[in-house]
Write a protein that holds these residues in place. Sequence first.
Motif, mmCIF file in Angstrom:
data_model
loop_
_atom_site.group_PDB
_atom_site.id
_atom_site.type_symbol
_atom_site.label_atom_id
_atom_site.label_comp_id
_atom_site.label_asym_id
_atom_site.label_seq_id
_atom_site.Cartn_x
_atom_site.Cartn_y
_atom_site.Cartn_z
ATOM 1 N N GLU A 1 9.601 -3.481 -10.875
ATOM 2 C CA GLU A 1 8.844 -3.723 -12.095
ATOM 3 C C GLU A 1 7.732 -2.688 -12.297
ATOM 4 O O GLU A 1 7.159 -2.583 -13.385
ATOM 5 C CB GLU A 1 8.246 -5.137 -12.101
ATOM 6 C CG GLU A 1 7.344 -5.468 -10.942
ATOM 7 C CD GLU A 1 8.054 -6.157 -9.781
ATOM 8 O OE1 GLU A 1 7.529 -7.157 -9.274
ATOM 9 O OE2 GLU A 1 9.148 -5.679 -9.387
ATOM 10 N N TYR A 2 7.445 -1.896 -11.240
ATOM 11 C CA TYR A 2 6.410 -0.857 -11.336
ATOM 12 C C TYR A 2 7.004 0.535 -11.591
ATOM 13 O O TYR A 2 6.282 1.535 -11.521
ATOM 14 C CB TYR A 2 5.557 -0.824 -10.058
ATOM 15 C CG TYR A 2 4.548 -1.944 -10.000
ATOM 16 C CD1 TYR A 2 3.245 -1.762 -10.451
ATOM 17 C CD2 TYR A 2 4.912 -3.201 -9.530
ATOM 18 C CE1 TYR A 2 2.323 -2.793 -10.415
ATOM 19 C CE2 TYR A 2 3.994 -4.249 -9.496
ATOM 20 C CZ TYR A 2 2.706 -4.031 -9.937
ATOM 21 O OH TYR A 2 1.793 -5.062 -9.910
ATOM 22 N N ASP A 3 8.291 0.603 -11.915
ATOM 23 C CA ASP A 3 8.936 1.911 -12.070
ATOM 24 C C ASP A 3 8.313 2.740 -13.189
ATOM 25 O O ASP A 3 8.163 3.951 -13.068
ATOM 26 C CB ASP A 3 10.434 1.726 -12.323
ATOM 27 C CG ASP A 3 11.185 3.048 -12.298
ATOM 28 O OD1 ASP A 3 11.019 3.797 -11.322
ATOM 29 O OD2 ASP A 3 11.909 3.335 -13.263
ATOM 30 N N ASP A 4 7.944 2.126 -14.292
ATOM 31 C CA ASP A 4 7.277 2.850 -15.377
ATOM 32 C C ASP A 4 5.813 3.110 -15.065
ATOM 33 O O ASP A 4 5.238 4.097 -15.526
ATOM 34 C CB ASP A 4 7.367 2.054 -16.687
ATOM 35 C CG ASP A 4 8.762 2.034 -17.280
ATOM 36 O OD1 ASP A 4 9.533 2.979 -17.020
ATOM 37 O OD2 ASP A 4 9.082 1.072 -18.002
ATOM 38 N N ALA B 1 0.876 -1.181 0.000
ATOM 39 C CA ALA B 1 0.000 0.000 0.000
ATOM 40 C C ALA B 1 0.909 1.225 0.000
ATOM 41 O O ALA B 1 0.818 2.107 0.852
ATOM 42 C CB ALA B 1 -0.921 -0.014 1.219
ATOM 43 N N THR B 2 1.802 1.252 -0.960
ATOM 44 C CA THR B 2 2.960 2.154 -0.967
ATOM 45 C C THR B 2 2.844 3.307 -1.956
ATOM 46 O O THR B 2 3.739 4.131 -2.040
ATOM 47 C CB THR B 2 4.218 1.334 -1.295
ATOM 48 O OG1 THR B 2 3.906 0.386 -2.336
ATOM 49 C CG2 THR B 2 4.706 0.552 -0.097
ATOM 50 N N ASN B 3 1.799 3.366 -2.735
ATOM 51 C CA ASN B 3 1.497 4.460 -3.654
ATOM 52 C C ASN B 3 2.721 4.945 -4.417
ATOM 53 O O ASN B 3 3.329 4.192 -5.155
ATOM 54 C CB ASN B 3 0.785 5.594 -2.907
ATOM 55 C CG ASN B 3 -0.197 6.342 -3.812
ATOM 56 O OD1 ASN B 3 -0.769 5.766 -4.726
ATOM 57 N ND2 ASN B 3 -0.383 7.611 -3.573
ATOM 58 N N ALA B 4 3.153 6.202 -4.241
ATOM 59 C CA ALA B 4 4.248 6.755 -5.055
ATOM 60 C C ALA B 4 5.572 6.032 -4.834
ATOM 61 O O ALA B 4 6.465 6.109 -5.679
ATOM 62 C CB ALA B 4 4.420 8.239 -4.749
ATOM 63 N N TYR B 5 5.713 5.345 -3.708
ATOM 64 C CA TYR B 5 6.984 4.726 -3.345
ATOM 65 C C TYR B 5 7.069 3.256 -3.771
ATOM 66 O O TYR B 5 8.016 2.563 -3.411
ATOM 67 C CB TYR B 5 7.198 4.848 -1.835
ATOM 68 C CG TYR B 5 7.114 6.274 -1.344
ATOM 69 C CD1 TYR B 5 8.171 7.151 -1.526
ATOM 70 C CD2 TYR B 5 5.958 6.746 -0.732
ATOM 71 C CE1 TYR B 5 8.089 8.475 -1.098
ATOM 72 C CE2 TYR B 5 5.870 8.063 -0.302
ATOM 73 C CZ TYR B 5 6.933 8.919 -0.486
ATOM 74 O OH TYR B 5 6.842 10.224 -0.069
ATOM 75 N N THR B 6 6.114 2.795 -4.529
ATOM 76 C CA THR B 6 6.026 1.379 -4.869
ATOM 77 C C THR B 6 7.286 0.855 -5.551
ATOM 78 O O THR B 6 7.789 -0.228 -5.229
ATOM 79 C CB THR B 6 4.797 1.126 -5.763
ATOM 80 O OG1 THR B 6 3.617 1.488 -5.032
ATOM 81 C CG2 THR B 6 4.718 -0.323 -6.190
ATOM 82 N N ALA B 7 7.817 1.607 -6.508
ATOM 83 C CA ALA B 7 8.958 1.115 -7.290
ATOM 84 C C ALA B 7 10.215 0.924 -6.457
ATOM 85 O O ALA B 7 11.123 0.195 -6.870
ATOM 86 C CB ALA B 7 9.253 2.058 -8.453
#
Length: 468
Positions: free
Chosen positions: A269-272, A258-264
């Motif tokens: 793999e969610y950087d893009d 549940a990390t929103n902007a910090y997920t990547a």
Amino acid sequence: MLITTMAGPFPVKNATVPYWRTQLHHLDSHRSTPELPEKQDIVIIGAGFAGAALAHYLLKDSPESEPKPSITILEAREACSGATGRNGGHIRPDLFVALAARMQAQGLETANQVALFEAANAEAVVALVRDEGIDCDLRAVTTGDVFVDAAEAAKIKKLWDAMTKLNCPTLRSVTYHGPSDAERVSGIAGAKVAFTYPAHVVWPYKLVMHLLEGAVGKGVNLQTKTTVHGVSETVDGEGYWTLATARGATRAKRVVFATNAYTAGLLPEYDDAIYAARGTVCRVVPDAPATNIPLGSAGLEMESPNSIDSYYGLRQDGSIIVGGGKSAFVDDKEEWYRNYDDSTLIESTAPYFDCWAARTFTGWKGFETETESIWTGIMGYSADSAPHTGHVPFKPGQYICAGFDGHGMPNVLLCAKGLAEIIKDGRPFSETGVPAVYETSAARLRKISELVAAPTIGRAQADIYLKF
């Protein structure tokens, strides 16, 4: 066992202080136990709206006769100190303007699904606050989308005329106001077109902290000031994922991001797909009670169909929460694009907000206002304008509820409820009621990355810059 980490998107220290965090809850810096538990059934990373709502629904309606899952929430800073605790305090389901944008991009069926889901979220929040007796200043208002540029107003009016001939259920709640009455109805100087509809304003921190308090009361272990630096690439011999923190490691059968902007930072793999956009919000206090402001909240649109420059919400004490100001800084991309620093302000926004009310409202020229507090927030933008919910691809036991595109309040609650059903009951995503376009998948991530890697014309479709 290899634990991957990234140097980039993690919360910084000494963040600016939002108005919502001026009355701190007793769990704000809480640690349920002195040490991290050795292992848990579920670890949720992030103690904002998504993390708190997930814990709430994972435990809701659990029979007393059945053992509850062991749950820990890990939060890098204080509870609700990220995007939820820094937003504009709105619950504004977008019933037309974003509907039009999504219809153009993804078709009418998907656009209707999302608009109806946002409306259902607003109703669900109201019901939750009522049923739980949550003291969070929730108040029903009439909100609006207001266009002051004649050319953009003409474009959106054409869209309105076209869409009123289609099957768009949420348009029944929207009222169109043309050039003859838009300024009077909205109170916005120079308004050419306005669309009004029901919404709410809320004290978001109080809402989230109530949910966290309930979860902790049911046995959830809340650990604030505990940054997760990495998660193991595979499970161990017992089937547990290992999470590394500065306070040691903890293990979990299931991990929820549940990390929103910090997920990547934890899921590269969610950087893009999910990345930061820095924004500003402030509390403006007039030297006399606010008058001639017919709408309880509104967004001032720069371009049609979906690009808000600034937005506001009225508080019962006469103050105004104002956010955005994108026109003051959008050309300086380093100030906001993939910028994770909420410890400093976007410098150009302070003078912008100092004169905002006098410029914006009819009859306010020469009216004195004080910018009582101003703060920065980090929004988790989604490259394809939809949150990511569901199973993390190729990582069984990992789940995500993030990427709310600066529009989490009318989306998070039912996304969390749906994900809790997936985790707790094994329910298929298609049976959760969450729009299909919100489901995360390897194919969706691959498509986003292909757009980003494509030539400029292709990239533009996935570039956050176009949102401004």
